[in-house]
Design an enzyme around this catalytic site. Structure first.
Site, PDB file in Angstrom:
ATOM      1  N   SER A  72       0.844  -1.191   0.000  1.00 54.41           N
ATOM      2  CA  SER A  72       0.000   0.000   0.000  1.00 54.41           C
ATOM      3  C   SER A  72       0.878   1.240   0.000  1.00 54.41           C
ATOM      4  CB  SER A  72      -0.920   0.018   1.226  1.00 54.41           C
ATOM      5  OG  SER A  72      -1.833   1.098   1.173  1.00 54.41           O
ATOM      6  N   ASP A  73       0.380   2.286  -0.638  1.00 59.76           N
ATOM      7  CA  ASP A  73       1.102   3.548  -0.641  1.00 59.76           C
ATOM      8  C   ASP A  73       0.103   4.689  -0.733  1.00 59.76           C
ATOM      9  OD1 ASP A  73       4.008   4.685  -0.948  1.00 59.76           O
ATOM     10  OD2 ASP A  73       2.769   5.856  -2.317  1.00 59.76           O
ATOM     11  N   GLN A  74       0.443   5.786  -0.083  1.00 63.16           N
ATOM     12  CA  GLN A  74      -0.452   6.940  -0.093  1.00 63.16           C
ATOM     13  C   GLN A  74       0.268   8.174  -0.616  1.00 63.16           C
ATOM     14  OE1 GLN A  74      -1.870   9.153   3.600  1.00 63.16           O
ATOM     15  NE2 GLN A  74      -3.716   8.004   3.095  1.00 63.16           N
TER      16      GLN A  74
END
Length: 209
Positions: A72-74
């Protein structure tokens, strides 16, 4: 039971899973997170989420039980007078104050990408969840007091929406409030069920029984 591995060192992502009764192994990937030239925030978040999952798969290739690796990455984006600007982790209190001051009265978009990668079946699924935050107008004094109190120095955008940081906002537009913290749990549940026949609710209930 599915073997899930979280490709992240983020205490917040691990906490979100623990909050629904899912305990996962974690492994922190070391990747270059520099945006490519003219790369959109959606493309950047998706690329980094997949890179994290694949990097962990390569490093843990001897792991058995056909693990599903969660990457996951934001990416956060705010419009400024000089054009769109990415908001990363501030690392220092002064940078956090500057970030929050630049967001006053503005809409900030958070693109939280999710990648599910299962090396044994060569299956990779990626999607992104967008959250829009409209900031209140707060005084610099109030913002400095907030940063001093909550120390959001390892959070993109310089706030913790699960804590005092929610008072910085006028409005949040989102499918899933967990996305703003770092992991779209509803999307994770949806993709695990649709593509890997994994039911997180049943998994959590079984572990806690």
């Amino acid at each position: 039971m599915a073997h899930l591995i979280l490709a992240s060192s983020s205490q917040y992502r691990k906490m979100l899973l623990a909050n629904i009764g899912i305990q996962v192994d974690t492994h922190a990937p070391d990747i270059d997170e520099t945006p490519l030239e003219n790369e959109s925030p959606t493309a950047l978040s998706l690329r980094l989420a997949e890179q994290k999952a694949r990097k962990v798969a390569d490093e843990l290739e001897s792991v058995t039980n056909s693990p599903i690796i969660i990457g996951s990455d934001q990416v956060a984006l705010v419009q400024t007078v000089s054009g769109p600007q990415f908001l990363g982790k501030p690392d220092t209190s002064e940078n956090a104050v500057k970030q929050l001051m630049s967001c006053q009265g503005k809409q900030v978009s958070f693109f939280t990408a999710l990648c599910l990668h299962q090396p044994s079946t060569n299956t990779t699924i990626t999607q992104v969840d967008e959250t829009r935050v409209i900031f209140r107008h707060n005084s610099e004094t109030a913002i400095r007091a907030y940063v001093e109190k909550e120390q959001p120095l390892d959070c993109a955008g310089s706030f913790k929406s699960e804590g005092l940081g929610v008072l910085l906002f006028d409005k949040i537009e989102s499918r899933d409030p967990n996305s703003l913290i770092g992991l779209p749990i509803m999307l994770l549940n949806e993709l695990l069920d649709a593509h890997f026949d994994v039911d997180l609710l049943a998994m959590a209930a079984q572990k806690n029984s």
